[in-house]
Design a protein around this motif. Structure first.
Motif, PDB file in Angstrom:
ATOM      1  N   THR A  79      -4.844   3.035  -5.788  1.00 15.01           N
ATOM      2  CA  THR A  79      -4.782   2.732  -4.362  1.00 15.01           C
ATOM      3  C   THR A  79      -6.184   2.416  -3.887  1.00 15.01           C
ATOM      4  OG1 THR A  79      -2.979   4.327  -4.141  1.00 15.01           O
ATOM      5  CG2 THR A  79      -4.042   3.594  -2.108  1.00 15.01           C
ATOM      6  N   ARG A  80      -6.322   1.317  -3.175  1.00 10.35           N
ATOM      7  CA  ARG A  80      -7.634   0.937  -2.652  1.00 10.35           C
ATOM      8  C   ARG A  80      -8.005   1.840  -1.489  1.00 10.35           C
ATOM      9  NH1 ARG A  80      -8.327  -5.292  -1.886  1.00 10.35           N
ATOM     10  NH2 ARG A  80     -10.351  -4.499  -1.261  1.00 10.35           N
ATOM     11  N   PRO A  84      -6.147   0.047   5.096  1.00 16.14           N
ATOM     12  CA  PRO A  84      -4.831   0.048   4.460  1.00 16.14           C
ATOM     13  C   PRO A  84      -4.266  -1.364   4.272  1.00 16.14           C
ATOM     14  CG  PRO A  84      -4.669   0.831   6.713  1.00 16.14           C
ATOM     15  CD  PRO A  84      -6.130   0.654   6.418  1.00 16.14           C
ATOM     16  N   PRO A  86      -6.204  -4.435   3.171  1.00 15.09           N
ATOM     17  CA  PRO A  86      -7.489  -5.044   2.827  1.00 15.09           C
ATOM     18  C   PRO A  86      -7.519  -6.552   3.025  1.00 15.09           C
ATOM     19  CG  PRO A  86      -6.413  -4.116   0.872  1.00 15.09           C
ATOM     20  CD  PRO A  86      -5.552  -3.807   2.038  1.00 15.09           C
ATOM     21  N   ARG A 125       1.619  -4.020  -0.853  1.00 11.30           N
ATOM     22  CA  ARG A 125       0.852  -4.828   0.094  1.00 11.30           C
ATOM     23  C   ARG A 125       1.294  -4.441   1.499  1.00 11.30           C
ATOM     24  NH1 ARG A 125       1.155 -11.358   0.175  1.00 11.30           N
ATOM     25  NH2 ARG A 125       3.285 -11.046   0.821  1.00 11.30           N
ATOM     26  N   ASP A 132      -2.888  -3.531  -1.810  1.00 12.82           N
ATOM     27  CA  ASP A 132      -3.558  -2.261  -1.544  1.00 12.82           C
ATOM     28  C   ASP A 132      -3.219  -1.207  -2.588  1.00 12.82           C
ATOM     29  OD1 ASP A 132      -1.102  -0.873  -0.654  1.00 12.82           O
ATOM     30  OD2 ASP A 132      -1.257  -2.207   1.051  1.00 12.82           O
ATOM     31  N   SER A 133      -2.206  -1.456  -3.433  1.00 13.31           N
ATOM     32  CA  SER A 133      -1.879  -0.493  -4.483  1.00 13.31           C
ATOM     33  C   SER A 133      -1.181  -1.189  -5.637  1.00 13.31           C
ATOM     34  CB  SER A 133      -0.997   0.636  -3.938  1.00 13.31           C
ATOM     35  OG  SER A 133       0.267   0.128  -3.555  1.00 13.31           O
TER      36      SER A 133
END
Length: 146
Positions: A79-80, A84, A86, A125, A132-133
């Motif tokens: 997870t980035r 939330p 990006p 997304r 995002d993950s």
């Protein structure tokens, strides 16, 4: 660079080893601990195997790496951190088949993977720009027919 290996697990950067599906919690924590501090998590989830779960996570660059299983490693999730939804590429590559999942706009990633995604790969997304993950789960084991 983290390399997703379908049906196997995840190759870690800096020759830290490979997280392999089926590892115990302790076996999985060791290679991650060579990259970052490992933090255990409490989970209220049901796993395919026993219903009992363990989990831990670590932070590496702009990623949180979450690992869980029960009784053995079932899933690795990236997870980035930060926004939330990006709007810029990720700093740490997470790669499947030479494609950096966080390095290109989400529409390009989905287009490149159309029809190619292995069982167990899930992409997330929450905004229009970048993923995002991403997670890779152990493929379902076939149960014998009785």
């Amino acid at each position: 660079m983290f390399v997703l290996l379908p049906s196997v697990g995840v190759a870690l950067p800096h020759r830290a080893g490979t997280l392999r599906f089926g590892m115990t919690e302790r076996e999985a924590q060791w290679p991650i601990s060579t990259l970052s501090d490992v933090r255990e998590e409490w989970l209220c989830v049901r796993t395919r195997s026993t219903g009992v779960a363990w989990a831990f996570h670590a932070t590496y660059g702009d990623l949180t790496i979450s690992v869980c299983g029960g009784p053995s490693l079932d899933e690795v999730r990236f997870t980035r951190l930060g926004d939330p939804a990006p709007t810029t590429p990720g700093r740490v590559p997470v790669v499947w088949e030479d494609l950096d999942l966080f390095g290109y706009p989400a529409d390009e990633v989905f287009s490149a993977l159309a029809g190619l995604r292995p069982a167990g790969l899930t992409l997330g997304r929450h905004g229009p720009a970048y993923l995002d993950s991403a997670s890779l789960a152990r493929p379902e084991r076939r149960r014998p027919v009785t």
